[in-house]
Design a protein around this motif. Structure first.
Motif, PDB file in Angstrom:
ATOM      1  N   ASP A 211       9.007  55.438  24.789  1.00  0.00           N
ATOM      2  CA  ASP A 211       7.755  54.358  24.921  1.00  0.00           C
ATOM      3  C   ASP A 211       7.310  52.543  24.677  1.00  0.00           C
ATOM      4  O   ASP A 211       8.668  52.119  23.942  1.00  0.00           O
ATOM      5  N   TYR A 212       7.100  52.106  25.919  1.00  0.00           N
ATOM      6  CA  TYR A 212       6.981  50.968  26.842  1.00  0.00           C
ATOM      7  C   TYR A 212       6.956  50.123  25.914  1.00  0.00           C
ATOM      8  O   TYR A 212       6.891  48.467  26.148  1.00  0.00           O
ATOM      9  N   ARG A 213       6.024  50.507  24.965  1.00  0.00           N
ATOM     10  CA  ARG A 213       5.060  49.803  24.208  1.00  0.00           C
ATOM     11  C   ARG A 213       4.772  49.647  22.430  1.00  0.00           C
ATOM     12  O   ARG A 213       4.115  50.131  21.498  1.00  0.00           O
TER      13      ARG A 213
ATOM     14  N   TYR B   6      12.725  49.750  21.541  1.00  0.00           N
ATOM     15  CA  TYR B   6      11.990  50.862  21.922  1.00  0.00           C
ATOM     16  C   TYR B   6      12.200  51.534  21.007  1.00  0.00           C
ATOM     17  O   TYR B   6      13.673  51.663  20.856  1.00  0.00           O
TER      18      TYR B   6
ATOM     19  N   ARG C 185       0.297  47.264  32.409  1.00  0.00           N
ATOM     20  CA  ARG C 185      -0.496  47.900  31.418  1.00  0.00           C
ATOM     21  C   ARG C 185       0.130  46.799  30.518  1.00  0.00           C
ATOM     22  O   ARG C 185       0.384  45.861  29.544  1.00  0.00           O
ATOM     23  N   THR C 186       1.808  47.556  30.393  1.00  0.00           N
ATOM     24  CA  THR C 186       2.925  47.134  29.775  1.00  0.00           C
ATOM     25  C   THR C 186       2.970  45.560  29.658  1.00  0.00           C
ATOM     26  O   THR C 186       3.642  45.033  28.501  1.00  0.00           O
TER      27      THR C 186
ATOM     28  N   ASP D 129       0.947  51.388  35.434  1.00  0.00           N
ATOM     29  CA  ASP D 129       1.611  51.423  33.726  1.00  0.00           C
ATOM     30  C   ASP D 129       2.395  50.231  33.654  1.00  0.00           C
ATOM     31  O   ASP D 129       2.502  50.228  32.516  1.00  0.00           O
ATOM     32  N   PHE D 130       3.724  50.111  34.463  1.00  0.00           N
ATOM     33  CA  PHE D 130       4.123  49.052  34.115  1.00  0.00           C
ATOM     34  C   PHE D 130       3.488  47.313  34.388  1.00  0.00           C
ATOM     35  O   PHE D 130       3.246  46.816  33.325  1.00  0.00           O
TER      36      PHE D 130
ATOM     37  N   PHE E   9       0.677  44.550  27.303  1.00  0.00           N
ATOM     38  CA  PHE E   9       1.064  44.267  26.152  1.00  0.00           C
ATOM     39  C   PHE E   9       1.557  43.833  25.531  1.00  0.00           C
ATOM     40  O   PHE E   9       0.998  42.827  24.508  1.00  0.00           O
ATOM     41  N   TRP E  10       2.782  42.976  25.560  1.00  0.00           N
ATOM     42  CA  TRP E  10       3.684  42.324  25.407  1.00  0.00           C
ATOM     43  C   TRP E  10       2.724  40.933  25.805  1.00  0.00           C
ATOM     44  O   TRP E  10       3.376  40.039  24.579  1.00  0.00           O
TER      45      TRP E  10
ATOM     46  N   ILE F 219      12.689  45.025  30.016  1.00  0.00           N
ATOM     47  CA  ILE F 219      11.534  46.247  30.180  1.00  0.00           C
ATOM     48  C   ILE F 219      12.620  46.188  31.366  1.00  0.00           C
ATOM     49  O   ILE F 219      13.710  45.781  31.810  1.00  0.00           O
TER      50      ILE F 219
ATOM     51  N   SER G  66      12.821  56.192  32.859  1.00  0.00           N
ATOM     52  CA  SER G  66      12.863  55.737  31.345  1.00  0.00           C
ATOM     53  C   SER G  66      13.614  57.292  30.510  1.00  0.00           C
ATOM     54  O   SER G  66      14.712  57.022  30.860  1.00  0.00           O
TER      55      SER G  66
END
Length: 561
Positions: free
Chosen positions: A74-76, A61, A193-194, A190-191, A197-198, A106, A111
């Motif tokens: 940025d995790y995405r 990342y 969603r991450t 939010d995690f 995303f992956w 992850i 962060s």
């Protein structure tokens, strides 16, 4: 939703061989001295020929590299020095085309201090909702000039850093890695969603960094650091039980984690097949089942195996305990000997002036004879691990028999945890030196320029090119071992063999036998056809520091049927 391209038994991971790629040190395609995803793509054939089932990528990342990429901006997204999301998709597609699954790191405990949420928190000021996503506290003393408590970072130094506005924020690692507040619903959502995303990009699973640290007890009065640190997990036999009740330690392994990972499991199970997860879990052994429970992450790293000194008794005990714990949890266990945080096991097992527990994080230069013995023991231990039921995790470069690089100049050190202790440099950089692919060249084939960490001269002699040309190399041994493992793998049980106090031997359900000689003298092998050894037998006996795999001798009828 993206088709992950590898449709199979959803429990594929239970006995998988997983290869860890540290992207910045694997292969450099653009010649800037730093490994990248196009470099990985150019070396997929190596992973295919090795015969691994999955590849786990350490963080790629965007990051300031305050902690080797574990400080995530940025995790995405992908760090521009490593590539782009399109490059990532290309790597996933190439690996999936060969039936190799993809696992990514992850990092949910913290962060980086450059993350947009942390920057929002800094700008918003004390008492703002934005600060609730992290752990901010007022200080002690007349004007708040003292930290909220005496807790220390796991990397050394205070666990609190003060801002110009007077507040302090918590960081269990470097000051550039502020801890998330997992009591805040925005953080949890939010995690999720991450993860999606992956998962939607084709990732097959996740390795969860410091999975035991997310939930914390910040209620006053704070427990003193002397008490907190004295009750951190220890290797089996290295200390008494925790003084905190199970699930009540202020900083790790708290009961609230069950709820967090149950929500993750809902996301994992929404995919077909379900996404896989394995937790980095430095916890007391009896607590591992919480993380490897099928209702949570599903699997957890068992680090007691790599904590072992080179002793048959200890290996036997840890194997028995690990298999029993996994059976209780309804999962499979993990066998790990090296990774990006620890001294390579070829060096750890070599005779050394350091105590066995010191060898995990420190290494001293050793002579040719000690290096050779360390490598023999390392390959013997690898064969032992690969013969066991469960998942085996390999770290990049161990298939070349790489030793720890012990002569990194102080000016080149990148590890924030690096320090001198009694004249010995303790740093994780020694296992993160970029891989040698060719016998010569500016960075032994890693790229077209000097590598970001200096490579030693002896790298050329152990490069992939050099070892591919030899049938007796460590690389050749790994390739044969993984091929045989796939051929012989069966069930998840074993039967112990009594072959002597210094010998660890067991039989798998199909008759596959593994024998490892930890003693100083050669030992006789049980009946069977020898299919693989890490060193040659001597007059039919298995030498010291050696492993052998045997199978039942085929009958004439079986051979001709």
């Amino acid at each position: 939703m993206t088709d992950r391209g590898v449709r199979s038994d959803p429990s594929w991971w239970r006995q998988a061989v997983v290869y860890q790629v540290y992207p910045r040190s694997f292969a450099d395609a653009n010649g800037d001295g730093v490994g990248d995803l196009p470099g990985v793509l150019s070396r997929v054939d190596h992973l295919v020929s090795l015969g691994v089932d999955a590849v786990w990528f350490s963080p790629f990342y965007p990051s300031a590299l305050s902690d080797g990429g574990y400080d995530v901006d940025d995790y995405r997204d992908v760090d521009p020095t490593i590539g782009t999301l399109d490059d990532f998709d290309a790597v996933v597609a190439a690996l999936h085309a060969h039936g190799i699954r993809v696992i990514i790191d992850i990092v949910p405990n913290h962060s980086s201090d450059r993350h947009v949420r942390f920057q929002e928190a800094l700008a918003a000021g004390p008492g703002s909702p934005a600060r609730d996503r992290y752990i901010f506290r007022d200080g002690q003393g007349v004007a708040g000039e003292l930290p909220p408590n005496d807790w220390r970072s796991f990397f050394g130094g205070p666990a609190w850093t003060r801002l110009p506005d007077g507040q302090w924020y918590l960081h269990l690692f470097t000051p550039h890695q502020p801890d998330w507040n997992w009591d805040h619903p925005d953080v949890a959502e939010d995690f999720l969603r991450t993860l999606r995303f992956w998962g939607d990009r084709g990732v097959d699973g996740f390795r969860v960094d410091v999975a035991m640290c997310l939930a914390k007890d910040l209620r006053e009065p704070y427990a003193a650091w002397e008490v907190v640190s004295a009750n951190l997990p220890r290797p089996i036999g290295a200390g008494g039980p925790s003084r905190f009740p199970d699930g009540a330690h202020p900083l790790l392994d708290r009961a609230e984690l069950d709820t967090i990972y149950a929500s993750w499991r809902q996301v994992f199970d929404s995919y077909d097949p379900p996404l896989f997860a394995v937790g980095e879990t430095w916890v007391e052994p009896h607590r591992l089942a919480r993380y490897s429970d099928p209702r949570g992450l599903g699997q957890a790293f068992n680090f007691d195996f790599l904590w072992n000194p080179w002793e048959a008794t200890r290996f036997r005990e840890v194997i028995r305990d690990s298999l029993a714990l996994a059976q209780t949890a309804g999962t499979s266990t993990t066998w790990v000997l090296s990774n990006h945080d620890l001294v390579r096991h070829a060096t750890r097992y070599a005779p050394s002036p350091l105590a066995p527990d010191q060898r995990l994080t420190a290494a001293v230069p050793i002579g040719p004879e000690a290096r050779e013995q360390g490598l023999r023991r390392a390959t013997a231990a690898t064969m032992l691990a690969l013969a066991l039921p469960g998942s085996a995790y390999l770290y990049q470069g161990e298939e070349l028999g790489l030793h720890e690089v012990t002569d990194i100049p102080a000016a080149s050190v990148q590890d924030p945890q690096a320090r001198l202790v009694d004249g010995v440099l303790i740093t994780r950089d020694g296992c993160r030196v970029p891989l040698p692919w060719t016998t010569s060249g500016p960075s032994f084939g890693f790229g077209d320029a000097e590598a970001h960490l200096p490579q030693p001269e002896w790298f050329g002699a152990v490069s992939v090119q050099t070892q591919t040309a030899s049938d007796t190399s460590t690389l050749a041994l790994y390739r044969r071992a993984l091929q045989l493992r796939h051929e012989l793998q069966c069930g998840e049980e074993l039967t112990w063999l009594d072959l002597g106090a210094d010998v660890v031997g067991f039989r798998r359900p199909n008759g596959w036998v593994s024998v490892t000689n930890f003693g100083a003298s050669p030992t006789a092998l049980p009946p069977g056809e020898v299919r693989l050894t890490n060193v040659d037998l001597v007059d039919g006996l298995l030498p010291a520091d050696a492993s052998a795999w045997l199978v039942p001798v085929a009958t004439t009828d079986a051979r001709t049927s």
